[in-house]
Enzyme design. Structure first.
Site: not given
Ligand code: TYM
Length: 321
Positions: A108, A189, A192
């Site tokens: 990033k 992948k 967003k």
């Molecule tokens: P984020 O918002 O990037 O993603 C949320 C969840 O979606 C999963 N994910 C995917 N799974 C399959 N294919 C994809 N293309 C794909 N893109 C995203 C991610 O693995 C995730 O499970 N930092 C984290 C959020 C967070 C968090 C936490 C998670 C903040 N604090 C504490 C667990 C515990 C995030 O940005 O996820």
């Protein structure tokens, strides 16, 4: 046993979030589980405040509409004071080298004119999320595993240095759709933050737009339908999406198609049907501010109650508070 996970409102929820995460959170519910919208994490890159507020609200509606019990949900910034305090304690237990080794930070920050310091310390805030609420299991996709490992290391280090206060969390992976790929570029992948949204299906996209995006999806040049992620990444991605929606296996699905056209039609219909009830309920919630506001307020109070004791113990053990 407490499970905890989150989704960041850097943009709207997409099919990867749904199939890889949110759907499992709704289905594999345990009584103590907690899920939240991690709006503070969206501030680690340039963002628009009004849009962040709107996307946070939209994501909360999507989580409720996806079938997660409202009493398991909250919005991260409603705990900003508690999380800010714990993040500081954990930053004091984290090495600079440890934070700068994170793969997602390298990806990033690459090519950005101004890298926010919070982008580097973001996994420490994520560790605070996990440790503050005493999570034992953290369901995340492959992209977030390394961050959960850091949370484990920090919890162990804090416990041995200052005294036992944190549960040691572990990452758990969803069985299916751990990685949904971008429809236009299956080497990446679905995300967003992709520059071009034609390869990303958003949960609240209109059904016709979903169909159009899937019809335009890239295919491989071989002309065969096989589940072979290395040799045919684009077609394999479509088969994995189809199988995840239908609750089947991508190899079994491959046997049912000999051409790309019918495969794409089947994927489009499966995705539209998968998302339809969520879209309907989320739009309903978004048109009724009172219901969503009440869910948010109750979630904030519950999460703050759960955090209070652990935070005051950690502060005391660290010699402050
Ligand atoms: P984020 O918002 O990037 O993603 C949320 C969840 O979606 C999963 N994910 C995917 N799974 C399959 N294919 C994809 N293309 C794909 N893109 C995203 C991610 O693995 C995730 O499970 N930092 C984290 C959020 C967070 C968090 C936490 C998670 C903040 N604090 C504490 C667990 C515990 C995030 O940005 O996820």
């Amino acid at each position: 046993m407490t499970r905890l996970s989150a989704i960041t409102p850097s943009d709207r929820a997409h099919l990867g979030n749904h199939l890889g995460a949110v759907r499992h959170w709704a289905r594999d519910g345990h009584p103590g589980d907690l899920y939240f919208v991690s709006d503070l994490h969206a501030m680690t890159v340039s963002y628009n405040p009004a849009r962040l507020r709107a996307t946070t609200r939209e994501l909360l509606a999507v989580l409720v509409a996806s079938g997660i019990a409202p009493d398991r949900l909250f919005v991260q910034s409603d705990l900003i004071r508690e999380l800010g305090a714990l993040t500081w304690l954990l930053e004091c237990a984290c090495a600079f080298g440890e934070a700068s080794r994170m793969t997602q930070f390298k990806q990033k920050s690459d090519g950005q004119a101004m890298v926010r310091l919070s982008l580097l310390t973001y996994p420490v805030l994520m560790a605070a999320d996990i440790l503050l609420l005493g999570a034992d299991e953290v369901p995340v996709g492959a992209d977030q595993r390394q961050h959960v490992e850091l949370a484990r290391d920090l919890a162990r280090r804090f416990n041995t240095t200052y005294g036992e206060v944190f549960a040691i969390p572990r990452a758990v992976m969803p069985r299916t759709a751990a990685r949904v790929r971008d429809l236009s570029d299956p080497t990446r992948k679905m995300s967003k933050s992709a520059q071009d949204s034609t390869g990303t299906v958003f949960v609240l996209d209109d059904p016709d737009l979903v169909r159009r995006k899937i019809r335009k999806a890239k295919t491989d040049a071989l002309g065969r339908v096989e589940h072979d992620p290395a040799g045919q990444p684009a077609v394999s991605n479509l088969l994995e999406i189809l199988a995840a929606c239908r609750g089947t296996d991508p190899r079994t699905e491959a046997a049912g198609f000999s051409e790309y056209g019918p495969l794409k039609e089947a994927v489009a219909e499966a995705v539209v049907e998968e998302l339809r009830p969520i879209r309907t309920r989320a739009l309903e919630l978004l048109s009724d501010p009172a219901e969503l506001d009440a869910i948010r307020k109750a979630g904030a109070d519950r999460a703050a109650d759960r955090a209070a004791h652990r935070l005051s113990s950690a502060l005391r053990l660290a010699g402050v508070g």
